[in-house]
Design an enzyme around this catalytic site. Structure first.
Site, short mmCIF file in Angstrom:
data_model
loop_
_atom_site.label_atom_id
_atom_site.label_comp_id
_atom_site.label_asym_id
_atom_site.label_seq_id
_atom_site.Cartn_x
_atom_site.Cartn_y
_atom_site.Cartn_z
N GLU A 1 9.13 0.78 11.18
CA GLU A 1 10.22 1.75 11.02
C GLU A 1 9.56 3.12 11.11
O GLU A 1 8.84 3.52 10.21
CB GLU A 1 10.92 1.52 9.68
CG GLU A 1 12.31 2.10 9.65
CD GLU A 1 12.29 3.49 9.05
OE1 GLU A 1 12.22 4.45 9.85
OE2 GLU A 1 12.34 3.62 7.82
N CYS B 1 13.30 10.13 7.75
CA CYS B 1 13.11 9.70 9.15
C CYS B 1 14.41 9.76 9.93
O CYS B 1 14.41 10.04 11.12
CB CYS B 1 12.51 8.30 9.19
SG CYS B 1 13.37 7.14 8.14
N LYS C 1 0.87 -1.19 0.00
CA LYS C 1 0.00 0.00 0.00
C LYS C 1 0.90 1.23 0.00
O LYS C 1 1.46 1.61 1.02
CB LYS C 1 -0.87 -0.01 1.26
CG LYS C 1 -2.20 0.70 1.13
CD LYS C 1 -2.12 2.20 0.89
CE LYS C 1 -1.99 2.98 2.17
NZ LYS C 1 -1.91 4.44 1.91
N GLU D 1 9.38 15.45 15.71
CA GLU D 1 9.85 15.27 14.34
C GLU D 1 9.15 16.30 13.45
O GLU D 1 7.92 16.31 13.35
CB GLU D 1 9.51 13.86 13.87
CG GLU D 1 10.07 13.55 12.50
CD GLU D 1 9.79 12.13 12.03
OE1 GLU D 1 8.63 11.68 12.12
OE2 GLU D 1 10.74 11.47 11.56
P1 NDP Z 1 1.51 8.13 8.14
O1 NDP Z 1 2.23 7.34 9.16
O2 NDP Z 1 0.12 8.52 8.39
O3 NDP Z 1 1.52 7.36 6.74
C1 NDP Z 1 2.35 6.28 6.39
C2 NDP Z 1 1.55 5.24 5.60
O4 NDP Z 1 0.56 4.63 6.44
C3 NDP Z 1 0.76 5.83 4.43
O5 NDP Z 1 0.71 4.88 3.41
C4 NDP Z 1 -0.60 6.04 5.06
O6 NDP Z 1 -1.62 6.19 4.13
C5 NDP Z 1 -0.75 4.79 5.90
N1 NDP Z 1 -1.69 4.90 7.01
C6 NDP Z 1 -2.23 6.02 7.59
N2 NDP Z 1 -3.02 5.68 8.62
C7 NDP Z 1 -3.00 4.33 8.70
C8 NDP Z 1 -3.61 3.38 9.58
N3 NDP Z 1 -4.39 3.75 10.57
N4 NDP Z 1 -3.36 2.06 9.39
C9 NDP Z 1 -2.54 1.65 8.41
N5 NDP Z 1 -1.94 2.50 7.54
C10 NDP Z 1 -2.16 3.82 7.69
O7 NDP Z 1 2.37 9.40 7.80
P2 NDP Z 1 1.84 10.75 7.14
O8 NDP Z 1 2.07 10.64 5.71
O9 NDP Z 1 0.46 11.10 7.57
O10 NDP Z 1 2.82 11.80 7.79
C11 NDP Z 1 2.57 12.28 9.11
C12 NDP Z 1 3.86 12.49 9.83
O11 NDP Z 1 4.52 11.26 9.98
C13 NDP Z 1 4.88 13.34 9.07
O12 NDP Z 1 4.68 14.68 9.32
C14 NDP Z 1 6.17 12.85 9.61
O13 NDP Z 1 6.49 13.53 10.80
C15 NDP Z 1 5.90 11.41 9.93
N6 NDP Z 1 6.41 10.49 8.90
C16 NDP Z 1 7.51 9.79 9.21
C17 NDP Z 1 8.03 8.93 8.29
C18 NDP Z 1 9.23 8.16 8.60
O14 NDP Z 1 9.76 7.46 7.74
N7 NDP Z 1 9.70 8.23 9.81
C19 NDP Z 1 7.47 8.76 6.96
C20 NDP Z 1 6.25 9.53 6.75
C21 NDP Z 1 5.78 10.36 7.69
P3 NDP Z 1 -1.94 7.67 3.60
O15 NDP Z 1 -0.81 8.07 2.75
O16 NDP Z 1 -3.17 7.57 2.84
O17 NDP Z 1 -2.10 8.52 4.83
#
Ligand code: NDP
Length: 486
Positions: A266, A300, A192, A397
């Protein structure tokens, strides 16, 4: 003698060098990749994916619902119990090599598509994301027929169907991090991608089809958080691998508890980049810039907290500001661009809010003079000095091009400050003393520690965190463990 005036420095600038978007053909609409073909979603739902640099729609992408998750998991199960499950390691290796080769052959297309959908500079997608994605498939192809010798005991077995949820910051690379070890170990996958960056995962699905993997071995479901949630909750999935925010990671951990599903997470980070007074300072400044401004800070393991020894703090800050004045922000497809667009309106709002909090809490904010394009999502490189450990910008973060600068006097203080966060993903150490590097590395609570460099990645090297940064390792031999019942 004729008096001469001092030479006037030439006003050098870079002429635009845009990569052509014509190398990609983006379909107006995409279906879901299930059972080896693109199919429409059961309820016909879709959403637009935007170019964050222009806010223009690139394509309409299918929104997978529960029925689609069901179909994809069933297809993955059938492949696991059928052709892929029966394929010996040497055959799985051939498929992985083939995927790697096709990614290399179509690298330019992948790079342009990634920059269009994500907003990252083409220089980074071309030189980092795409080559590393291919390298992961090459690397794990090498393991596919050697699992018996990977140190997991005799006869390690795959887990079954892996549900894999990935973020938007390195869309293709995260897909490769997830798919390559899972497939090498003999699992089948339902992937996904993030809502804002689905296009390279869909191109990868096309490549996987071209590479001739048995139908259902890899399925790609585009959608939002609800799709991810449905995949995580599906009883037919044996393993969940997630990269993303700590908040969603915790939610997934709760959803998976007691189900017997294997889980790797992660999550976020607040990496400390520690500069000692004996470090080669110009080199350290390059590492600081790469640590936090690479990929607009959407990393990250970003070195988002600079810990600099007090005696060199002013000098480092001066050099850093001078260097930041030379960064070019703008069109992600221009090969001269250093800082591209912020991936989404939502992420821009978050960066803006946390930066405002930094000012309100009393830190000094600085950005180089740079004009932001009129359309799209942009944020200038930003440095906060005078940051104290309690400030939100030192604890949370930000996931953007924002650096928080703190100082220290002794190595003990550096360790205490570096470890003063709920995370534990990454750290950097800059010093000319090898003994100090080892001393620090033993004390820093971080899964990945770089010495005199930052943000270096290699498929052979394990990556992962402690504490709120998650658990499990991706990359290297260790990356196989999360996909084997050993
Ligand atoms: P999320 O953790 O929400 O998204 C990561 C993935 O999980 C996306 O594919 C998302 O879908 C999906 N997802 C969202 N909610 C759920 C759920 N309840 N169950 C299963 N899968 C889910 O990150 P965001 O993109 O919303 O970013 C928010 C914050 O997270 C950022 O501002 C940043 O601080 C942090 N982040 C950290 C990352 C890292 O690698 N450490 C990577 C990305 C974000 P969808 O895209 O549709 O929301």
């Amino acid at each position: 003698m004729v008096a001469t005036s001092p030479p006037v420095p030439p006003d050098w600038d870079y002429a635009p060098a845009p990569e052509s978007a014509d190398v990609v053909s983006i379909a107006p609409r995409y279906g879901l990749f299930i059972g080896g073909e693109f199919v429409p979603p059961a309820d016909g739902g879709s959403f637009a994916t935007l170019n964050p640099a222009t806010e223009e729609s690139l394509s309409e992408v299918a929104q997978a619902g529960e029925q689609d998750v069901d179909r994809a998991v069933a297809a993955a199960r059938a492949a696991y119990e059928g052709a892929w499950g029966a394929a010996p390691g040497r055959d799985r290796a051939k498929y992985l090599y083939r995927i790697a080769r096709v990614i290399q052959e179509r690298a330019r297309e992948f790079a342009v598509l990634e920059s269009l959908d994500n907003g990252k500079p083409i220089r980074e997608s071309r030189d980092v994301d795409i080559p590393l994605a291919a390298a992961h498939f090459f690397y794990y192809a090498g393991w596919a027929d050697k699992l018996e010798h990977a140190g997991f005991g005799p006869g390690p077995r795959p887990l079954g169907v892996a549900g894999q949820v990935i973020p938007w910051n390195f869309p293709l690379l995260m897909a490769a991090w997830k798919l390559a070890p899972a497939l090498a170990a003999g699992n089948t996958c339902v992937l996904k991608p993030a809502e804002t960056t689905p296009l390279t995962a869909l191109l990868l699905a096309e490549v996987i089809g071209e590479a001739g993997l048995p139908p259902g071995t890899v399925n790609v479901l585009t959608g939002d958080g609800a799709t991810g949630q449905a995949l995580v909750a599906h009883p037919g999935v044996d393993k969940i691998a997630f990269t993303g925010s700590t908040e969603v990671g915790k939610e997934i951990q709760r959803a998976v508890a007691g189900t017997g599903k294997k889980l790797t997470l992660e999550l976020g980070g607040k990496g400390a980049n520690v500069v000692f007074d004996d470090a080669p300072l110009d080199q350290a400044v390059e590492g600081i810039v790469n640590g936090i401004f690479f990929n607009q800070g959407h990393v990250c393991c970003a070195g988002s907290r600079l810990l600099v020894q007090e005696s060199v703090a002013d000098s480092v800050l001066d050099r850093l500001k001078r260097r930041l004045g030379t960064l070019r922000l703008g069109d992600p497809l221009d090969k001269n661009t250093d800082i591209g667009a912020i991936n989404s309106r939502q992420q821009l709002d978050k960066i803006t809010e946390l930066s405002a909090a930094g000012e309100q809490e009393g830190a000094q904010r600085w950005s180089p003079a740079c004009s932001l394009p009129g359309r799209g999502y942009w944020f200038p490189p930003t440095v906060f000095s005078g940051v104290s450990q309690a400030h939100r910008i030192a604890q949370e973060e930000i996931f953007g091009p924002v650096l928080s600068v703190l100082t220290f006097r002794t190595p003990e203080e550096a360790v205490a400050k570096a470890n003063n966060t709920p995370y534990g993903l990454s750290a950097g150490i800059w010093t000319e003393k090898g003994s100090r590097i080892f001393w620090m590395a033993q004390r820093l609570r971080a899964g990945v520690i770089w010495a005199n460099t930052y943000n270096r990645f290699d498929p052979a090297s394990p990556f992962g965190g402690f504490q709120e940064s998650g658990f499990g390792r991706e990359g290297g031999r260790h990356g196989l463990a999360g996909y084997l019942d050993a």
